[in-house]
Design an enzyme around this catalytic site. Sequence first.
Site, PDB file in Angstrom:
ATOM      1  N   ARG A  43      -4.201  -8.502  -1.078  1.00  0.00           N
ATOM      2  CA  ARG A  43      -3.530  -9.555  -0.327  1.00  0.00           C
ATOM      3  C   ARG A  43      -3.103 -10.741  -1.202  1.00  0.00           C
ATOM      4  NH1 ARG A  43      -6.639  -6.626   2.965  1.00  0.00           N
ATOM      5  NH2 ARG A  43      -7.879  -6.606   1.091  1.00  0.00           N
ATOM      6  N   THR A  44      -4.034 -11.267  -1.986  1.00  0.00           N
ATOM      7  CA  THR A  44      -3.756 -12.523  -2.688  1.00  0.00           C
ATOM      8  C   THR A  44      -2.652 -12.323  -3.733  1.00  0.00           C
ATOM      9  OG1 THR A  44      -6.093 -13.028  -2.381  1.00  0.00           O
ATOM     10  CG2 THR A  44      -4.865 -14.434  -3.896  1.00  0.00           C
ATOM     11  N   LYS A  99      -9.430  -4.979 -25.536  1.00  0.00           N
ATOM     12  CA  LYS A  99      -9.591  -5.024 -27.000  1.00  0.00           C
ATOM     13  C   LYS A  99     -10.298  -6.299 -27.433  1.00  0.00           C
ATOM     14  CE  LYS A  99      -5.045  -2.910 -27.058  1.00  0.00           C
ATOM     15  NZ  LYS A  99      -3.632  -3.277 -27.243  1.00  0.00           N
ATOM     16  N   ARG A 127      -7.187 -15.142 -10.789  1.00  0.00           N
ATOM     17  CA  ARG A 127      -8.429 -14.649 -10.181  1.00  0.00           C
ATOM     18  C   ARG A 127      -9.333 -14.180 -11.301  1.00  0.00           C
ATOM     19  NH1 ARG A 127      -9.076 -10.823  -4.986  1.00  0.00           N
ATOM     20  NH2 ARG A 127      -8.598 -12.853  -4.069  1.00  0.00           N
ATOM     21  N   HIS A 136     -11.969 -20.062  -3.158  1.00  0.00           N
ATOM     22  CA  HIS A 136     -10.731 -19.296  -2.947  1.00  0.00           C
ATOM     23  C   HIS A 136      -9.879 -20.174  -2.021  1.00  0.00           C
ATOM     24  CE1 HIS A 136      -7.913 -16.161  -2.370  1.00  0.00           C
ATOM     25  NE2 HIS A 136      -8.677 -15.202  -1.878  1.00  0.00           N
TER      26      HIS A 136
HETATM   27  N1   CP Z   1      -8.800 -12.036   1.034  1.00  0.00           N
HETATM   28  C1   CP Z   1      -8.565 -11.611  -0.224  1.00  0.00           C
HETATM   29  O1   CP Z   1      -8.742 -12.348  -1.189  1.00  0.00           O
HETATM   30  O2   CP Z   1      -8.115 -10.328  -0.327  1.00  0.00           O
HETATM   31  P1   CP Z   1      -7.760  -9.595  -1.704  1.00  0.00           P
HETATM   32  O3   CP Z   1      -9.046  -9.424  -2.456  1.00  0.00           O
HETATM   33  O4   CP Z   1      -7.147  -8.283  -1.295  1.00  0.00           O
HETATM   34  O5   CP Z   1      -6.811 -10.472  -2.463  1.00  0.00           O
END
Ligand code: CP
Length: 312
Positions: A54-55, A82, A104, A134
């Site tokens: 999603r993100t 590496k 992320r 998040h």
């Molecule tokens: N909610 C969320 O962060 O989903 P993803 O891990 O799929 O990005």
Amino acid sequence: MKHLLDTTTLDREQAVRLLDTAAEFSGVANRSMPKLPTLRGVTMVNLFFEDSTRTRLSFEAAAKRLSADVMTFQVQGSSVSKGESLKDTAQTVEAMGADIIVMRHPASGAAHRLAHSGWVEASIVNAGDGTHQHPTQALLDAATLRHRLTQDSRGGDLSGLHVAIVGDIAHSRVARSNVSLLTTLGARVSVVGPAELMPTGVEDWPVEVRSDLDSVIEDAPDALMMLRIQRERIKGEHQPASGDYVRNYCLTTERADRLPSHSLVMHPGPMNRGVEIASDVADSPRSVVLEQVRQGVAVRMAVLFNLWGGEK
Ligand code: CP
């Protein structure tokens, strides 16, 4: 706003401005040409050291709807295998023209480190760092609550709404981000789960700490936010037995039927159907799981606009 690293540093005015901007952008998806020229000439890089559906995709969609150029880095298949460091990886993508880096990372604090290290000039957006934060997930959750529960009667005001966050609170950056944002916006928040999935120090959070999901349902919350157990982050710790967990914390149809008719069921995804949420509940009319995904694109457009276009 130069960076978006967490929700604890957003005050009410900033958060409402982002949510109002997201509400305006949400209409773009329905246009025959769902694109605005706002970020033409800007390059956004998705720098993902952890898996995401999603993100990552919604930042990509958001950037493209604002006419930005998008590059995507995934750790699998990259030179991280590496031994390349975060510093060298970030400087490499900036040398290719990154103006905004959406990152992320499995380490809590990684986004703060990148933003304040002096390694790069780019704006940094935290797309999830370890168990810490998040922020765009919390913003899209708030956008969903506003859209579904407040638009007609309250003009988007979340004050007094009761949101219960259920499950693995200890390992959840979604829970931490939502607690700070929702309480800033005036909502009442409960965190619900077994003691072994509550974080150290939770008694100091501005929330009610509950262990009995059935008693929380009797309190008629406006929304239940169901979380999965993050087993990938539980190493060498006691893990709750699946049977006990499902019996006590799965949002079954029987439990969902005891909620008031207006109550929403939320989940940030990915869902483990049959563990924290019954499949029928995930697909029921009170589930807003896919609306959360739709709001995610609009919220991320608002964040990118604010970081870059909004200030210029
Ligand atoms: N909610 C969320 O962060 O989903 P993803 O891990 O799929 O990005």
